[in-house]
Design an enzyme around this catalytic site. Structure first.
Site, short mmCIF file in Angstrom:
data_model
loop_
_atom_site.label_atom_id
_atom_site.label_comp_id
_atom_site.label_asym_id
_atom_site.label_seq_id
_atom_site.Cartn_x
_atom_site.Cartn_y
_atom_site.Cartn_z
N GLY A 46 -1.66 0.86 -1.84
CA GLY A 46 -2.71 0.09 -2.49
C GLY A 46 -2.34 -1.38 -2.54
CD GLN A 51 -0.70 -6.18 -5.45
OE1 GLN A 51 -1.57 -5.39 -5.15
NE2 GLN A 51 0.59 -5.85 -5.44
CB CYS A 94 3.77 -2.85 -7.98
SG CYS A 94 2.56 -4.16 -7.82
CG LEU A 95 2.90 -3.19 -1.70
CD1 LEU A 95 1.76 -3.41 -0.72
CD2 LEU A 95 4.16 -2.73 -0.98
CG HIS A 136 -0.90 0.32 -9.65
ND1 HIS A 136 0.43 0.52 -9.96
CD2 HIS A 136 -0.96 -0.84 -8.92
CE1 HIS A 136 1.14 -0.50 -9.44
NE2 HIS A 136 0.33 -1.32 -8.81
CD GLU A 137 -3.43 -1.23 -5.98
OE1 GLU A 137 -3.47 -2.47 -6.08
OE2 GLU A 137 -2.38 -0.60 -5.76
CG HIS A 140 -2.64 -5.37 -9.23
ND1 HIS A 140 -1.56 -6.18 -9.51
CD2 HIS A 140 -2.12 -4.27 -8.63
CE1 HIS A 140 -0.45 -5.59 -9.07
NE2 HIS A 140 -0.76 -4.42 -8.55
NI NI Z 1 0.58 -3.06 -7.71
#
Ligand code: NI
Length: 173
Positions: A46, A51, A94-95, A136-137, A140
C-alpha cells in the site's frame, strides 16, 4: 510512468490532513500509476499520496500476494461507512518507516466508499489484510501513522531510529 521518492518519517507532510480530490484528472491518473509503480518497486502492499509528497486523498494498494495475479487498486476520496465490531491484530509496516514492524489492532472488516481511477463510485467491503491495509492507508490521508497506535516510548524510539536513518541517507546522497 516514473518512480517517486518515498518520504521517511518524521516529516511534516506525513502529519497533514489531505485535500479531497474534485475530479479524477489525467494528472491524478498519472500520479496513481506512478504510485503503483513506486509501491511495487519498494516493494510494499500500500502507498498513500502524502508518502510521495502529494497532499490529496488517494491511495493505492495490492494485497494479492506473490502467489496470485496482481490486483492493483486505486482509491480516491476513500471514506469508511461501516466497521466491524470484531477486531484483528496485524503486524504492520510502512514504506515511510522502513524496517519497523509492530502489531496494530483494527476492525477486522470495513466498508469504504471511494472513486476509482475511471471516476466511478464504489462501495466495497474489505476484510482481513485488505481491511488492515485500507485502514492504514486511509490513516495516512488524515496525517496518522501506524506508530501513532503504539506506546509513547515505542513511538519515540522508532522516530529516533528513523531520524538516524534519514541522516545516513542524506550523507549518502
Ligand atoms: Ni504506511
Amino acid at each position: 510512468m516514473s518512480l517517486k521518492k518515498i518520504i521517511i518519517h518524521p516529516d511534516p507532510r506525513l502529519k497533514k490532513i489531505c485535500k479531497a480530490v474534485d475530479e479524477v484528472s489525467p494528472a491524478l491518473r498519472t500520479l496513481a500509476s506512478d504510485m503503483l509503480e513506486t509501491m511495487y518497486d519498494a516493494p510494499g502492499i500500500g502507498l498513500a499520496a502524502p508518502q510521495v509528497g502529494v497532499l490529496q486523498r488517494v491511495f493505492v494498494m495490492d494485497v494479492a500476494g506473490k502467489e496470485s495475479a496482481p490486483d492493483p487498486r486505486v482509491l480516491f476520496n476513500p471514506r469508511i461507512t461501516w466497521a466491524s465490531q470484531e477486531l484483528s491484530v496485524y503486524e504492520e509496516g510502512c514504506l515511510s518507516i522502513p524496517g519497523i514492524f509492530e502489531d496494530v489492532t483494527r476492525p477486522e472488516s470495513v466498508r469504504m466508499v471511494f472513486t476509482d481511477i475511471d471516476g466511478k463510485h464504489h462501495e466495497e467491503e474489505f476484510e482481513g489484510v485488505a481491511a488492515t491495509c485500507a485502514q492504514h492507508e486511509l490513516d495516512h490521508l488524515d496525517g496518522k501513522l501506524f506508530v501513532d497506535y503504539l506506546s509513547g516510548i515505542k513511538r519515540r524510539m522508532i522516530t529516533a531510529k528513523m531520524k538516524k536513518l534519514k541522516k545516513e541517507q542524506a550523507r549518502e546522497e
